[in-house]
Structure formats: C-alpha cells, structure tokens
Design a protein around this motif. Structure first.
Motif, PDB file in Angstrom:
ATOM      1  N   ARG A  58       0.712  -1.378  -0.045  1.00  0.00           N
ATOM      2  CA  ARG A  58      -0.043   0.160   0.038  1.00  0.00           C
ATOM      3  C   ARG A  58       0.876   1.199  -0.001  1.00  0.00           C
ATOM      4  N   THR A  59       2.234   1.050   0.334  1.00  0.00           N
ATOM      5  CA  THR A  59       3.082   2.389   0.354  1.00  0.00           C
ATOM      6  C   THR A  59       3.963   2.209  -0.803  1.00  0.00           C
ATOM      7  N   MET A  60       4.031   1.405  -1.664  1.00  0.00           N
ATOM      8  CA  MET A  60       4.981   1.082  -2.593  1.00  0.00           C
ATOM      9  C   MET A  60       4.798   2.007  -3.803  1.00  0.00           C
ATOM     10  N   GLN A  61       4.974   3.415  -3.582  1.00  0.00           N
ATOM     11  CA  GLN A  61       4.604   4.233  -4.598  1.00  0.00           C
ATOM     12  C   GLN A  61       5.223   4.239  -5.960  1.00  0.00           C
ATOM     13  N   SER A  62       6.463   3.609  -5.762  1.00  0.00           N
ATOM     14  CA  SER A  62       7.374   3.345  -7.199  1.00  0.00           C
ATOM     15  C   SER A  62       7.458   2.030  -7.441  1.00  0.00           C
ATOM     16  N   VAL A  63       6.727   1.190  -7.153  1.00  0.00           N
ATOM     17  CA  VAL A  63       7.036  -0.404  -7.580  1.00  0.00           C
ATOM     18  C   VAL A  63       6.515  -0.388  -9.055  1.00  0.00           C
ATOM     19  N   ARG A  64       7.251  -1.023 -10.051  1.00  0.00           N
ATOM     20  CA  ARG A  64       7.033  -1.452 -11.126  1.00  0.00           C
ATOM     21  C   ARG A  64       6.770  -2.919 -11.417  1.00  0.00           C
ATOM     22  N   GLN A  81      -4.898  -3.122  -5.704  1.00  0.00           N
ATOM     23  CA  GLN A  81      -5.878  -2.339  -5.799  1.00  0.00           C
ATOM     24  C   GLN A  81      -5.491  -0.951  -5.244  1.00  0.00           C
ATOM     25  N   GLY A  82      -5.768   0.025  -6.323  1.00  0.00           N
ATOM     26  CA  GLY A  82      -5.535   1.307  -5.709  1.00  0.00           C
ATOM     27  C   GLY A  82      -4.130   1.913  -6.090  1.00  0.00           C
ATOM     28  N   LEU A  83      -3.265   0.981  -6.610  1.00  0.00           N
ATOM     29  CA  LEU A  83      -1.971   1.291  -6.936  1.00  0.00           C
ATOM     30  C   LEU A  83      -1.969   2.063  -8.235  1.00  0.00           C
ATOM     31  N   HIS A  84      -0.700   2.597  -8.739  1.00  0.00           N
ATOM     32  CA  HIS A  84      -0.820   3.126  -9.819  1.00  0.00           C
ATOM     33  C   HIS A  84      -0.604   2.371 -11.185  1.00  0.00           C
ATOM     34  N   GLY A  86       0.264   0.266 -14.734  1.00  0.00           N
ATOM     35  CA  GLY A  86       1.426  -0.426 -15.285  1.00  0.00           C
ATOM     36  C   GLY A  86       2.270  -1.312 -14.346  1.00  0.00           C
ATOM     37  N   ILE A  87       1.864  -1.700 -13.328  1.00  0.00           N
ATOM     38  CA  ILE A  87       2.704  -2.623 -12.537  1.00  0.00           C
ATOM     39  C   ILE A  87       2.592  -4.104 -12.777  1.00  0.00           C
ATOM     40  N   SER A  88       3.732  -4.529 -13.026  1.00  0.00           N
ATOM     41  CA  SER A  88       3.531  -6.169 -13.772  1.00  0.00           C
ATOM     42  C   SER A  88       3.467  -7.157 -12.460  1.00  0.00           C
ATOM     43  N   LEU A  89       2.503  -7.732 -12.563  1.00  0.00           N
ATOM     44  CA  LEU A  89       2.480  -9.086 -11.485  1.00  0.00           C
ATOM     45  C   LEU A  89       2.613 -10.401 -12.086  1.00  0.00           C
ATOM     46  N   CYS A  90       3.897 -10.966 -11.710  1.00  0.00           N
ATOM     47  CA  CYS A  90       4.408 -12.126 -12.171  1.00  0.00           C
ATOM     48  C   CYS A  90       4.384 -13.082 -11.286  1.00  0.00           C
ATOM     49  N   ASN A  91       4.223 -14.229 -11.574  1.00  0.00           N
ATOM     50  CA  ASN A  91       4.140 -15.575 -10.859  1.00  0.00           C
ATOM     51  C   ASN A  91       5.324 -16.537 -10.896  1.00  0.00           C
ATOM     52  N   ALA A  92       5.352 -17.496 -10.337  1.00  0.00           N
ATOM     53  CA  ALA A  92       6.764 -18.409 -10.352  1.00  0.00           C
ATOM     54  C   ALA A  92       6.532 -19.418 -11.370  1.00  0.00           C
ATOM     55  N   ARG A  93       6.131 -19.397 -12.414  1.00  0.00           N
ATOM     56  CA  ARG A  93       5.940 -20.294 -13.383  1.00  0.00           C
ATOM     57  C   ARG A  93       7.371 -20.939 -13.677  1.00  0.00           C
ATOM     58  N   GLY A  94       7.481 -22.423 -13.742  1.00  0.00           N
ATOM     59  CA  GLY A  94       8.969 -22.715 -13.927  1.00  0.00           C
ATOM     60  C   GLY A  94       9.548 -23.201 -12.510  1.00  0.00           C
ATOM     61  N   VAL A  95       8.938 -22.869 -11.542  1.00  0.00           N
ATOM     62  CA  VAL A  95       9.403 -23.111 -10.032  1.00  0.00           C
ATOM     63  C   VAL A  95       9.056 -24.524  -9.530  1.00  0.00           C
ATOM     64  N   ASN A 306       6.399 -14.566 -17.110  1.00  0.00           N
ATOM     65  CA  ASN A 306       5.378 -14.882 -16.310  1.00  0.00           C
ATOM     66  C   ASN A 306       4.355 -13.701 -15.860  1.00  0.00           C
ATOM     67  N   VAL A 307       4.148 -12.555 -16.873  1.00  0.00           N
ATOM     68  CA  VAL A 307       3.344 -11.703 -16.222  1.00  0.00           C
ATOM     69  C   VAL A 307       1.644 -12.202 -16.203  1.00  0.00           C
ATOM     70  N   VAL A 308       1.155 -12.101 -15.005  1.00  0.00           N
ATOM     71  CA  VAL A 308      -0.335 -12.568 -14.843  1.00  0.00           C
ATOM     72  C   VAL A 308      -1.100 -11.523 -15.076  1.00  0.00           C
ATOM     73  N   LEU A 309      -0.987 -10.302 -14.847  1.00  0.00           N
ATOM     74  CA  LEU A 309      -1.604  -9.059 -15.019  1.00  0.00           C
ATOM     75  C   LEU A 309      -0.898  -7.774 -14.731  1.00  0.00           C
ATOM     76  N   THR A 310      -1.255  -6.952 -15.603  1.00  0.00           N
ATOM     77  CA  THR A 310      -0.538  -5.504 -15.440  1.00  0.00           C
ATOM     78  C   THR A 310      -1.828  -4.664 -15.035  1.00  0.00           C
ATOM     79  N   THR A 311      -1.391  -3.630 -14.035  1.00  0.00           N
ATOM     80  CA  THR A 311      -2.550  -2.760 -13.267  1.00  0.00           C
ATOM     81  C   THR A 311      -2.852  -1.701 -14.432  1.00  0.00           C
TER      82      THR A 311
END
Length: 312
Positions: A58-64, A81-84, A86-95, A306-311
């Motif tokens: 919630r306070t990661m204002q610069s996270v990409r 939710q509520g963050l800026h 363009g943030i890529s959420l990636c999972n651990a596919r392959g692990v 492994n991008v699952v979604l982009t905000t």
C-alpha cells in the motif's frame, strides 16, 4: 541511477543478479529494510501469508513489478488495488511444476493403494492384506491444464492409465491431444476415476468443486486437490466423504491451516498433506534462477516473463 529491489533472500545468496540494482533483504519481518515507497521491484516473501505479502504494497509508490515465488497470485492481487497503473504482477512459473506434480502423483497413489491404512496398521501391528485399487487402467481428469497440469500428465505417463483428460478455461489442442473447456465438466466428471485439481484460484474457480460438481463424480472416485483450498466447497466435500461415496487427497484446504477439531481431519477416506506441494528441496535453486533471470530483464528494461496481469 539504480532501482531498489526487495528480495526474500540475501542478495549474495542469489547467483547471477545484475549489479546495477540496489538489493534489500526482507522476508516478512516487522521492520522494513528501507522505505517501501522507493521499492521498484518487490519479490513477495514465500509462504508468509497474504497479510505479510500485501503489507508493504500500500505504500510502494514506485513499484513497477511484483514477483511472487508461488504459482498462484491470489494472495497478492488484492494489495494491488488502488496502486498506480502499469505494475506487472508475475508468478513463479517454472519453479513449482516438478514438486507439485510429484505430490499430486504421491497423493493419488497413496490414496488408491491404501497407504494411510498401512501406516495405521503398522502402528497397531495389524497386517492389512487384501486387494486395493491401482492407478493402472484408471481414467484421470486434470482440471487446470497449465504448466503444473502438464507436469502432472508427464508423471502419469508411465502408470498405464486408461485415459488422461485435460480441462482448462478454454478449449485448445496440444501435442498430447485435446484440452476441453471447463464448461464440459458435467459430461467429463462421471467418467473419471481420479479428478486432479491444479487450477489457479480465481473468481471463476472459487467453489468450482461444489455440491453439483462432486455429485457428478462417479461412485468410488478420488478427488485430489493441489491447487487452492477454496476451489473446493469444504461443506459439500465433507458430505460426500461422510457418505463414503468418494475419497479425497488434499494438499490444500479451506480453511487453511486446518484448525484442530475440524471435521476434515477425521473424515473417512480423506488424506491430508499440509500445503507442501512446492516447498521441497527443488524450490530454492529454481526460485533463485527465476529471480536472477527476471531481474536481469528488469535491469535491461526488457519485458518480464510470467506476467499474470498489469494494473490499469
């Protein structure tokens, strides 16, 4: 100018990290290693729960980029939710594919061959001989045919199953054959001797294995869940188990951890493992290789995998 990266391992323990980033170690401790507002790449601590995973978000204002070390991302998504945008959420596919598929097969074999009863018999010094179901000649239905589902099929190949049927969100063809859409389940469930759940937890899959789903399973069938607990309706499953009509092997439960006194612990025909599908000796080397590769791409401003979604 460098970018801050939060890692759940000390940076000197992860070979191959690019040098033009600044690394901070945080594994979910109460104190943050630095200001979360400066973090550009956040690697979520593994198996520390949703509250820990989301606490700094919630306070990661610069996270990409947010990188999980789990196959599922349901424990992190609400924190985005509520963050800026363009943030890529990636999972651990392959692990986790190898370890989770191993456990899916182990739970299947243990349940069919009566291993829990043998363990109890050994404690009681009772010789429980007899005939037990084999995996050979059984029809297996894999629901959730992503990389983990495919890895499960890889491991089923030597066991002479009569048929392996694949189900995913939508129909497609693979080198192994057809993948059926999820709306084909009413026709497919009655034919399966073993039903393996390896689907991610989404709004569409929450409660997927409910009363109607379970009622369509054939008498004597085995349900194996290596996905997420809420994919199965626990109350409906308990009713089926207590009737003795089907059996189950669960690496995940709802609720989780399963509290003392919960009826699932002692439900007939139910084998439970404590959500250990991915937490094996194979985890650390693969997780570290994934992080080194992802951060090398990030440092070079290349697209992440492994991008699952982009905000938005």
């Amino acid at each position: 100018m460098t970018a801050d990266v939060w890692l759940p391992f000390p940076a000197d323990e992860v070979p191959g990290l690019p040098e033009n980033l600044t690394y901070h170690f945080w594994d979910g401790a109460p104190e943050y290693p630095t200001d979360p507002a400066e973090c550009a790449f956040y690697v979520v601590p593994y198996m520390k729960g949703a509250s820990v995973a989301m606490r700094p978000l919630r306070t990661m204002q610069s996270v990409r980029a947010v990188q999980t070390l789990s196959a599922g991302t349901d424990h992190v998504q609400p924190g985005l939710q509520g963050l800026h945008p363009g943030i890529s959420l990636c999972n651990a596919r392959g692990v986790h594919e190898a370890s989770t598929a191993e456990l899916a097969l182990a739970l299947t074999l243990a349940s069919l061959r009566g291993i829990p009863g043998f363990v109890e018999g050994q404690r009681q010094e009772r010789w429980r001989s007899g005939f037990y179901p084999a995996l050979a000649d059984k029809s297996v239905l894999i629901i959730g045919y992503g990389s983990i589902g495919a890895a499960i099929e890889d491991r089923l190949a030597p066991f002479e199953c009569a048929r392996v049927v694949r189900v995913a969100r939508s129909a497609r063809e693979t080198a192994r054959g057809q993948v059926h859409p999820i709306d084909a389940l009413p026709e497919l469930l009655p034919e399966a001797d073993v039903v393996i759940l390896s689907t991610p937890l989404t709004e569409d899959t929450k409660g997927l294995a409910g009363a109607g789903f379970l009622a369509r399973m054939k008498d004597g069938a085995l349900l194996v869940n290596v996905s997420r607990g809420p994919v199965v309706d626990t109350k409906a499953l308990l009713a089926e188990l207590e009737s003795g009509r089907i059996t189950a092997a669960l690496d995940v439960t709802d609720p989780e951890p399963l509290p003392a006194g919960h009826p699932l612990w002692h439900a007939p025909g139910c084998l439970i493992s404590p959500h250990v599908g991915g937490s094996t000796s194979a985890f650390l080397p693969r997780a570290k290789r994934l992080l080194a590769a992802q951060l090398t791409r990030f440092a070079a401003a290349e697209p992440l995998e492994n991008v699952v979604l982009t905000t938005e």
